[in-house]
Design an enzyme around this catalytic site. Structure first.
Site, short mmCIF file in Angstrom:
data_model
loop_
_atom_site.label_atom_id
_atom_site.label_comp_id
_atom_site.label_asym_id
_atom_site.label_seq_id
_atom_site.Cartn_x
_atom_site.Cartn_y
_atom_site.Cartn_z
CG ASP A 87 -1.72 1.15 1.41
OD1 ASP A 87 -2.24 1.60 0.38
OD2 ASP A 87 -1.91 1.63 2.55
CE LYS A 88 0.68 7.44 -2.35
NZ LYS A 88 0.97 8.29 -1.21
CB THR A 89 -1.75 6.31 2.15
OG1 THR A 89 -1.93 6.72 0.82
CG2 THR A 89 -1.90 7.48 3.08
CD GLU A 135 -12.34 15.61 7.08
OE1 GLU A 135 -12.57 15.37 8.28
OE2 GLU A 135 -13.20 15.65 6.20
CG PHE A 185 -15.57 11.21 0.98
CD1 PHE A 185 -15.05 11.94 -0.05
CD2 PHE A 185 -15.34 9.85 1.05
CE1 PHE A 185 -14.28 11.31 -1.01
CE2 PHE A 185 -14.57 9.23 0.10
CZ PHE A 185 -14.04 9.96 -0.94
NE ARG A 192 -2.86 12.31 1.20
CZ ARG A 192 -3.23 11.05 1.11
NH1 ARG A 192 -2.40 10.16 0.69
NH2 ARG A 192 -4.44 10.68 1.47
N GLY A 239 -4.59 3.91 -3.71
CA GLY A 239 -5.81 4.57 -4.13
C GLY A 239 -5.53 5.98 -4.61
NE ARG A 260 -7.56 8.97 -8.90
CZ ARG A 260 -7.64 9.84 -7.89
NH1 ARG A 260 -7.97 9.45 -6.69
NH2 ARG A 260 -7.41 11.10 -8.10
CG ASN A 275 -7.34 1.17 1.97
OD1 ASN A 275 -6.64 0.84 2.92
ND2 ASN A 275 -7.03 2.16 1.17
#
EC number: 7.6.2.1
Lengths: 351, 1171
Positions: free
Chosen positions: B465-467, B574, B615, B673, B754, B848, B877
């Site tokens: 995963d990246k994040t 956020e 969202f 980002r 993503g 994505r 995820n």
């Protein structure tokens, strides 16, 4: 209202959320063990070590081999196979019938001594094809009963030789092993003079003293329908019945010798020994061979060249290997730990 | 289906109710939001049970359809509020007492045994032990045959008993906790275990919830309650939950409502809840935001009232109380294949023995009666009958069964136990490794699955995963583009706080917890209220402060005059934005569901929250409607650039839009980002229109989520752009080096994210995944046909570049593919082409991608190759991917603990992957594979020695070696060193392994355990057994030796031989190894002596008699040297003439001198090395 709630409970949240103080650190405690860094020896098979190891093995094995072979050659043994010869010519078609019949089974054999035999000379009987290690056979004994008279009823494991014909009377010693006790006897004479055979001390001391009871006497032994072998003197305790004790040490292999006695005089070359033997034991029902063996002994035991030959060949092989490796190391020298041999260095782009 | 936008914008599982009292007193409730939730639901619960189409949009439609689903009476439970008797009369709902303990005193024995016998190996063991109890088959003594099984069973049982005792104790504590329950209209303190479904429970601040309850009322007038779900999912931030306005009361003791709740049957989905409540004849729907779960803590709320809906074992917390999914290691699978060969071999031996026995019986048929050692006839009973003879057929069968009993350890049962022990030991070392301890999160390495340690040494693919995995997921606001002007020069950090606008909160000063760098120019600009630009900037920051779901909390500090504001929320983006806004003086200090308070540069202003659109992954944006202090109504929207530019009115400020677009381009090219913020002022008519449609949508019973989405889409139009923000997602420490090491080790690293393509590519560059030398192939398509074409082109190009390895080295390929294209590729015939191409690429970046697509990509590789896959991720995820891969690793970092819960291993940082794989994985693999082969050898050699002897006993399964020695052989005589070597031996030091990552290839190529090695080992085994058996046999042939003595010789010889074999292969001799090897040899001697000291055994004193003779020791020496000589010779030849990399590295470790070291350094730097 909301703002007051916020501040009133803020303390609790603060304590829960603030970063944990260092004293709660879960950092694993350092130890050489847990970091897998214990001091250790890392032997590597260098050419030097390999050649040295082979030479060492060779240097140890060849002398041992030579000595063993010499020891084995020193042993003088006379083997006389008699199971067929001791049946009268006429009865040879029905050996089993003969051996079970009431005839006189005395048989005379002569042994001539070729080499000097130093005393003590061990007298063995050797049986071939007798499976003393047969599962039915080895289990058919009661060590409890042999040890003490209180346990004479412990005959469960001894079937079918546990109790006397259909009664509850226990047989002591019970079981197939005892029942089939070897009963050929030998008498030796040299120049018509009897050679005494010492039958004491042929069994293990440990067996006499602790395995076979001093107050256990044979009972109902060989009184059944079928007689298997020797009878026992019911006035002697089991601990003194050395033939039985020897017999009860069941042999490892289907060809085995058992000690019969010791002749405690030297026998010289040219001596002729007369053996008067009673051929009682029935090995005919299973084509077993019987042999009488007279043998001296060495530090290695009886006559057996195998171990000597084996040691010599392994030792020789090691010398050979040492030579081969020396040659290899000369023909194809390789510097140990040369990084150029690493696969990714040897052929770049192939990993 | 853009999972990353969960991070970009708050995807938040909580749902707000918006109540605006001035306009209406009725509650408007929004409920289940399909996007974010359904993703999680599918990850969490449904992945396992339902076939999932990877890459399809199934996840979304799943959630979508569930909101349409009318609740059926059959699969619902009906609860009468405040009426436990009626609630429970029809169905017996579980009480609230929990039992995590598995056993009671009565059930312990049967249940524990039942569970233990789930292992096939134990059943095999048991069957053999039972066979041995039959008198005809009794080979071993009864005690001896039962002992090993009993030993294992008892050990395990004791372990289970202890664990269970601890569970019982904690259950007892848990069950006896006290809670306030409404009984006969007054609250009474009762124990948790007596709480029943339907009862109303009062919980105070900081108390733990006793069961799952639907919130009825809270101390907050709008019905908000905050809960902390640390115990449930490990996330420490606060979540908001809401009570319905219909049930909200101002005081807990006031009159209680009664009603009916119809809800789901208990399930383990902690993010899903669906129910209807009928109160006063009105039907209200309830969603996951209305339920508070057992194990959570109530925070920040004085009291909350709820009605118990699930209690005890039916609560979601308890239903989720299961361990990680069990996987089986590759090595173990291979091992089972070899065990099959061994069983064939075992059967073969048994057949040989029984057939030979049959032949022997036939040849001696007539003699059996009289043979003294057989004695078929029994004369003792008066009439002659057969004794223990059951006819040829049965005799052969018995001999067959007996030989199975005698040769049973051919199947190395002890191996299973040793493997378990070794894995525990390896896990200990992995956990204790201080190079895998993460200082920042204070977390150690965690082994959650104990049975795939050795898989870590064979990984070929890493899916990351990246994040939060490659990056820290600690967002830092970097720069902004406001009104078309780029403010990215601000680098000076605010230290003294005088610029950072401390806020007066009563007597105390409030200050944001995190400091953010500010741009002085922008700060100055923000203070100019009158300028057009100033207004723009103010709106921008108000949007940042307001358009989110962050909850501000105040925290005490050491300094009583200063309190910190801690912004709690689920999205780190956020949080970063709110902290940024605060740094510029727009401090969010209060949020309730109805209004927010923002301190604007020292001036407190109250904004009414009139509406909020969550969202969701379709819109990829969120919006909030604020009633501003100046009586205007404004809509603020923030979202991903792609979605925002669709809804921004291009006609206004077209220059600004263009400038912003170019700024966005440059932001994302340096790996930031980005989010776009826009606003619009709503006219009262528009607002009213919106309000009515919103109300009808949010009260709709069916398809509510879709309706709400439609309402949101309708209002979020013709926006005017405010600006864009850029947040830096920092790379974790050591990631580039780690990636380089992994790549060098021959591991392919794929990044599945993503995020946007640009962000992903820039992270790819900064993490050294992508290099400028690589040829990038990008696949971004919107239809199946175009995908097909791009793949074909790519493959063609691939072929053109050449297939040989040298060309591949020069022309490195990188594939960059996006989620939309994957939709058309995964689960279709194009998959094969994608696989073919991707497997030629050095790097694959998927951007994505949705969670299920991540799993789909893992499956793409896993199903087509034998290569081992590893997935590493930190967020919800990533769960599906972690569960799909052969090895799943969770990063215990910022994003909650779901990934950790689903993982096999968990650690703090991505870079720990290097020591984990290259060092521990390598060791584990090498140790375990050696141990398995050695165990096969060790047991087979013993069985063969027994077998050879059986050939000399007329095939009757007599053993010269005593029963006890056969039983103790694999436990006492040889068991201990195996385990020690399996845990402690290392072929190379950590430094060498880290220095030469290529050494990892040994595991990937399965060098330490493969069929060839197995068969070679078996050949060696046969030779060794021949040597061990026949040397003593021939040496004692025709002598007066007795069975027990020879048996002792064989025992000793075999044990020493087997231990010397191990000693020959040990690489590192520490004192523990010495102790284990020599200790077990000594313990063998001791055991043999003890056995021979029992006068009741036939072998009494035989060891002492035979050990006196020289021949005995010569046999032992001869056996050991003779048996091991071929192995030694082959070992030396292979090591010298065909050394593998590990051998060279070992030699370098020992002999490498400084000259060579320096030369190597050079090689390291100048890649590729010259010869």
């Amino acid at each position: 209202m909301n703002s007051t709630t916020l501040s009133s409970s803020a303390a609790g949240i603060g304590s829960a959320d603030s970063t944990p103080p260092r004293r709660n650190s879960k950092r694993p405690k350092y130890s050489r063990f847990s970091q897998q860094e214990l001091p250790a020896c890392k032997p590597i098979l260098t050419p030097k070590w390999v050649i040295a190891a082979f030479l060492l093995i060779g240097a140890v094995f060849i002398p041992i081999g030579v000595f063993s072979l010499l020891a084995s050659r020193d042993v003088v043994q006379i083997v006389n196979q008699y199971e067929t010869d001791c049946i009268p010519e006429g009865s040879r078609t029905d050996k089993v019938g003969f051996i079970r019949g009431p005839q006189d089974k005395t048989c005379h054999r002569t042994l001539s001594i070729r080499r000097h035999m130093k005393q003590p000379i061990y007298v063995y009987y050797q049986l071939d094809n007798f499976y003393q290690n047969h599962r039915r056979y080895v289990k058919s004994r009661s060590d409890l009963q042999l040890r003490s008279p209180e346990n004479e009823d412990e005959t469960k494991s001894c079937q079918p030789e546990g109790t006397l014909n259909g009664t509850k009377a226990p047989i002591v010693p019970c079981g197939l092993i005892a029942w089939s006790l070897f009963n050929d006897t030998y008498e030796f004479s040299r120049n018509k003079r009897q050679l005494t055979v010492n039958k004491r001390g042929i069994s293990w001391k440990s067996d006499r003293e602790r395995k076979f009871g001093k107050n256990v006497y044979p009972k109902n032994f060989q009184n059944g329908t079928l007689q298997g072998g020797a009878r026992l003197d019911s006035s002697k305790p089991l601990s003194e019945q050395e033939d039985l004790i020897v017999w009860m040490r069941t042999a490892a292999l289907p060809t085995f010798r058992k000690l019969y006695g010791k002749i405690e005089v030297d026998l010289n070359p040219g001596d002729v020994i007369d053996v008067k033997l009673q051929n009682n034991y029935n090995t005919y029902s299973f084509n077993g061979k019987k042999k009488l063996v007279l043998s001296t002994t060495s530090w290695l035991g009886g006559k057996n060249d195998f171990i000597g030959i084996a040691y010599l060949s392994v030792g020789g092989l090691c010398f050979l290997l040492a030579t081969i490796f020396t040659v290899i190391y000369f023909i194809k020298p390789r510097e140990l730990g040369d990084p150029n041999y690493l696969s990714w260095n040897a052929n770049p782009g192939d990993h | 289906m853009d999972s990353n936008s969960q991070n970009e914008i708050n995807e938040s599982s909580q749902v707000h109710d918006f109540v605006h009292k001035s306009l209406s007193n009725r509650s408007i409730s929004s409920s289940k939001n399909s996007g974010g939730h359904s993703l999680r639901e599918v990850n969490f619960a449904e992945l396992a049970s339902k076939p999932v189409r990877h890459g399809s949009r199934g996840a979304d439609s799943e959630g979508f359809s569930s909101s349409y689903k009318e609740m059926n009476d059959d699969d619902a439970r009906i609860i009468h509020i405040n009426d436990p008797v009626k609630s429970n009369e029809k169905f017996e709902f579980a009480g609230n007492s929990i039992r995590t303990g598995k056993y009671s005193i009565l059930t312990f024995l049967p249940r524990n045994l039942f569970e233990q016998f789930h292992r096939v190996a134990y059943i095999y063991f048991l069957v053999i032990a039972i066979l041995n109890q039959l008198p005809q088959l009794a080979v071993f003594g009864r005690g001896a045959s039962i002992m090993p099984l009993a030993f294992v069973l008892v050990i395990t049982a004791i372990k289970d008993l202890y664990e269970d005792y601890r569970r019982h104790r904690s259950d007892k504590i848990e069950n006896n906790r006290l809670a306030w329950v409404l009984i006969n209209d007054e609250f009474q303190h009762i124990r948790w275990k007596y709480i029943r479904v339907g009862e109303i429970i009062k919980v105070s601040a900081n108390e733990t919830l006793p069961c799952d309850m639907v919130l009825l009322s809270t101390s907050d007038s709008t019905g908000v309650a905050y809960v902390q779900t640390t115990n449930l999912d490990g996330e420490s931030n606060l979540k908001t939950r809401y009570a319905k306005q219909e049930t909200q009361v101002s005081h807990p003791e006031s009159k209680m409502i009664s009603g009916l709740i119809k809800c789901d049957k208990p399930n383990r989905n902690i993010y899903g809840f669906q129910a209807n409540m009928v109160v006063d004849g009105k039907r209200i729907s309830l969603g996951p935001s209305n339920i508070i779960l057992r194990g959570c803590e109530l925070k920040n709320t004085d009291w909350a009232l709820g009605v118990a809906v699930y209690a005890g074992r039916e609560t979601k917390a308890m239903l989720n109380n299961s361990g990680a999914p069990s996987k089986r290691s590759r090595l173990e699978t291979l091992m089972n294949r070899e065990i099959f060969f061994l069983s064939v071999f075992l059967v073969l031996l048994c057949v040989v023995v029984s057939v030979c026995h049959g032949l022997w019986l036939r040849r001696h048929k007539g003699d059996l009666d009289l043979m003294p050692f057989y004695r078929k006839s029994d004369y003792s009973g008066g009439k002659v009958e057969d004794y223990n003879y059951y006819g040829m057929g049965r005799e052969i069968l018995f001999v067959f069964l007996m030989s199975v009993i005698v040769f049973q350890i051919m199947i190395p049962i002890s191996l299973y136990i040793s493997m378990e022990l070794v894995r525990v030991g390896q896990a200990f070392f992995m956990i204790r490794d201080d190079q895998m301890y993460d200082e920042t999160t204070n977390s150690r390495f965690q082994c959650r699955a104990l049975n795939i340690n050795e898989d870590l040494g064979q990984i070929k693919y890493v899916f990351s995963d990246k994040t939060g995995t490659l990056t820290e997921n600690k967002m830092e606001f970097q720069c902004a583009s406001i009104g078309g002007v780029d403010y990215s020069n601000g680098k000076e950090c605010v230290e003294d706080g005088h610029i950072g606008y401390p806020v007066q909160g009563g007597e105390q000063v409030l200050r944001p917890k995190m400091k953010v760098k500010v741009d002085q120019e922008l700060l100055d600009l923000s203070k100019r209220k009158n300028l057009e630009e100033g207004r723009n900037v103010r709106d921008f920051f108000i949007a940042l402060a307001a358009c989110n779901t962050i909850v501000p909390l105040t925290v005490e500090t050491q300094d009583p005059a200063v309190r910190l504001i801690d912004y709690q929320g689920e999205s780190p983006d956020e949080q970063a934005l709110v902290y940024a806004a605060a740094a510029y003086g727009f401090t969010l200090i209060e949020r309730t569901s109805g209004h927010i308070v923002i301190d604007i540069q020292g001036e407190r202003q109250r904004f009414d929250v009139l509406g909020l659109h969550e969202f969701d992954s379709d819109r990829k944006r969120m919006s909030v409607i604020l009633g501003c202090p100046d009586k205007t109504i404004k809509l603020f929207v923030k979202g991903a650039d792609t979605s925002m530019f669709h809804v921004i009115d291009k006609s206004i400020n077209s220059n600004t839009i263009k400038a912003t677009e170019s700024h966005l381009q440059s932001y994302s090219s340096i790996g930031l980002r980005t989010l776009v913020v826009a606003s619009k002022e709503l006219s009262p008519i528009l607002f009213e229109q919106w309000q009515s449609s919103y109300e009808s949508a949010s009260t709709a019973l069916m398809g509510r989520a879709a309706l709400l989405r439609k309402v949101a889409t309708n209002i979020e139009r013709h926006l005017s752009i405010l600006g864009a923000s850029a947040i830096e997602d920092k790379l974790q420490q050591g990631v580039p080096q780690a990636v380089k090491s992994l790549r060098k080790a021959g591991i392919k690293v794929w990044v599945l994210t993503g995020d946007k393509q640009e962000t992903a590519v820039s992270i790819g560059y900064s993490s050294k995944l992508l290099t400028s030398k690589m040829t990038q192939i990008v696949i971004n398509n919107n239809s199946k046909e175009s995908c097909r074409k791009s793949l074909q082109d790519a493959l063609l190009m691939c072929k053109k570049l050449g297939t040989d390895s040298l060309a591949a080295e020069i022309n490195q390929l990188a594939l960059i593919i996006d989620g939309t294209s994957l939709v058309y590729i995964l689960d279709t015939d194009l998959e094969e082409q994608l696989f073919e191409f991707a497997s030629r690429c050095n790097v694959v970046l998927c951007c994505r991608v949705a969670p299920l697509q991540k799993a789909g990509i893992v499956a793409l590789i896993k199903n087509r190759t034998d290569d081992m896959t590893l997935a590493i991720g930190d967020g919800a995820n990533d769960v599906s991917m972690i569960q799909m891969a052969d090895v799943g690793i969770g990063i215990s970092g910022q994003e909650g603990r779901q990934a950790v819960m689903a993982s096999d291993f968990a650690m703090g940082q991505f870079r720990f992957l290097v020591p984990l794989l290259l060092v521990h994985g390598h060791w584990n693999y090498q140790r375990m594979s050696y141990m398995i082969l050695y165990n096969f050898y060790r047991n087979a050699v013993f069985v063969l020695v027994l077998f050879w002897y059986v050939l000399f006993t007329s095939f009757t399964l007599t053993t010269a070696i005593t029963d006890w020695s056969s039983v103790l052989y694999s436990i006492v005589y040889t068991g201990f060193p195996t385990v020690i070597v399996g845990i402690l031996d290392k072929n190379l030091s950590r430094d060498s392994l880290l220095k030469y990552p290529q050494l990892y290839g040994a595991g990937q190529r399965q060098e330490n355990y493969n069929k060839r090695l197995f068969w070679l080992t078996m050949l060696d085994t046969i030779w060794q057994s021949v040597a061990a058996f026949f040397v003593p046999l021939l040496s004692y042939w025709g002598s007066s030796v007795d069975g027990s003595s020879l048996g002792d010789l064989w025992t000793i010889a075999v044990v020493i031989m087997v231990n010397m074999h191990l000693a020959m292969d040990i690489i590192r001799w520490s004192w523990i190894t010495h102790a284990a090897i020599w200790g077990s040899v000594i313990s063998t001697f001791v055991s043999v002596m003890i056995i021979d000291l029992v006068p009741l055994l036939p072998g009494y004193w035989s060891f002492f008699n035979i050990a006196k003779t020289e021949l005995f020791w010569m046999c032992v020496l001869g056996v050991v040297i003779g048996a091991l000589l071929p192995r030694f010779v082959i070992k030396v030849v292979v090591q010298y003439c065909r050394p593998n990399d590990i051998q060279i590295a070992r030699e370098m470790e020992k002999y490498g001198n400084s000259r060579r070291d320096s030369q190597l350094e050079m090689n390291q730097i100048f890649d590729p090395p010259s010869r």
